[in-house]
Design an enzyme around this catalytic site. Structure first.
Site, short mmCIF file in Angstrom:
data_model
loop_
_atom_site.label_atom_id
_atom_site.label_comp_id
_atom_site.label_asym_id
_atom_site.label_seq_id
_atom_site.Cartn_x
_atom_site.Cartn_y
_atom_site.Cartn_z
N CYS A 80 47.73 43.64 44.51
CA CYS A 80 48.41 42.69 43.63
C CYS A 80 47.59 41.42 43.60
CB CYS A 80 49.84 42.40 44.07
SG CYS A 80 50.72 41.36 42.87
N CYS A 90 45.20 41.90 36.26
CA CYS A 90 46.39 42.44 36.90
C CYS A 90 46.19 43.94 37.04
CB CYS A 90 47.63 42.16 36.05
SG CYS A 90 49.13 42.97 36.64
#
Length: 231
Positions: free
Chosen positions: A56, A174
């Site tokens: 992440c 992302c």
């Protein structure tokens, strides 16, 4: 990541995951997500994995400049306490290292985040010595929705960027925002290297494992190159 690594011409992989719970991509929930790190690392250590990716990017970058180094050291110490020494990388660190491998200093990027989080990502990268020439925030706060953003919307955001003088385009800052099929198309359209948090993670995992960095149809970063030494 499975879609990327299963393309490798000479290595096969098994995939193991432990999820840190999060519903909305906000500063508060990202901090709460990071607090679950030790449980997740222990669960992966049970599998005796050869490599670990902390996948992440914004969860780390939202904690301030240089955070990926601190987190990677904490995970390294935790796995060492279990008698293990896997290749280790975070998505945040992987993006920084992959851009260095491309000799890209001036970049543009597309993010799914709400604007305040996107601004933190930009600031983080600039603290690493990169110049962000332009960026876009798609303002998606729901974590599950991030994984369903249509590729056409991502590509449209990239087309709206000023890429003049950019050395590379990060089409998805992302891991979760879908972009893999877009990367070859975007490289052809924009005429510069295109990567994502996911392709950067794959690059660093292969490098850490000492494997040839060769994944077809995944962009210049992963195009038929021998092992690149870690910095």
């Amino acid at each position: 990541m499975p879609a990327l690594l299963t393309r490798h011409p000479s290595a096969s992989f098994s995939f193991h995951a432990s999820r840190m719970r999060m519903h909305r991509v906000s500063a508060e929930e990202l901090a709460a997500m990071n607090a679950q790190r030790e449980r997740c690392v222990d669960e992966l250590a049970d599998a005796g994995v050869d490599a670990v990716l902390y996948a992440c990017l914004v969860a780390i970058m939202a904690q301030g400049p240089g955070e990926h180094r601190r987190v990677e050291e904490l995970v390294r110490a935790q796995t060492a306490a279990r008698g293990q020494d896997p290749a280790l990388v975070s998505s945040a660190g992987a993006l920084v290292d992959a851009l260095a491998a491309l000799s890209a200093r001036r970049i543009a990027l597309v993010t799914p985040y709400v604007r305040p989080l996107a601004e933190q990502v930009v600031a983080y990268l600039e603290a690493e010595g990169l110049e962000v020439v332009d960026w876009a925030a798609l303002e998606v706060a729901d974590n599950a929705e991030v994984g369903c953003i249509p590729g056409d919307r991502v590509l449209a955001a990239a087309r709206g960027l000023d890429l003049g003088g950019a050395d590379a385009l990060v089409i998805s800052a992302c891991v979760q925002m879908p972009s893999l099929p877009l990367i070859p198309r975007a490289e052809e359209e924009f005429g510069l290297p295109v990567l994502s948090a996911a392709t950067a993670g794959a690059f660093c995992l292969l490098r850490g494992l000492g494997l040839p960095i060769e994944l077809p149809d995944a962009g210049a970063l992963l195009r038929t190159r021998s092992t690149v030494p870690a910095r």
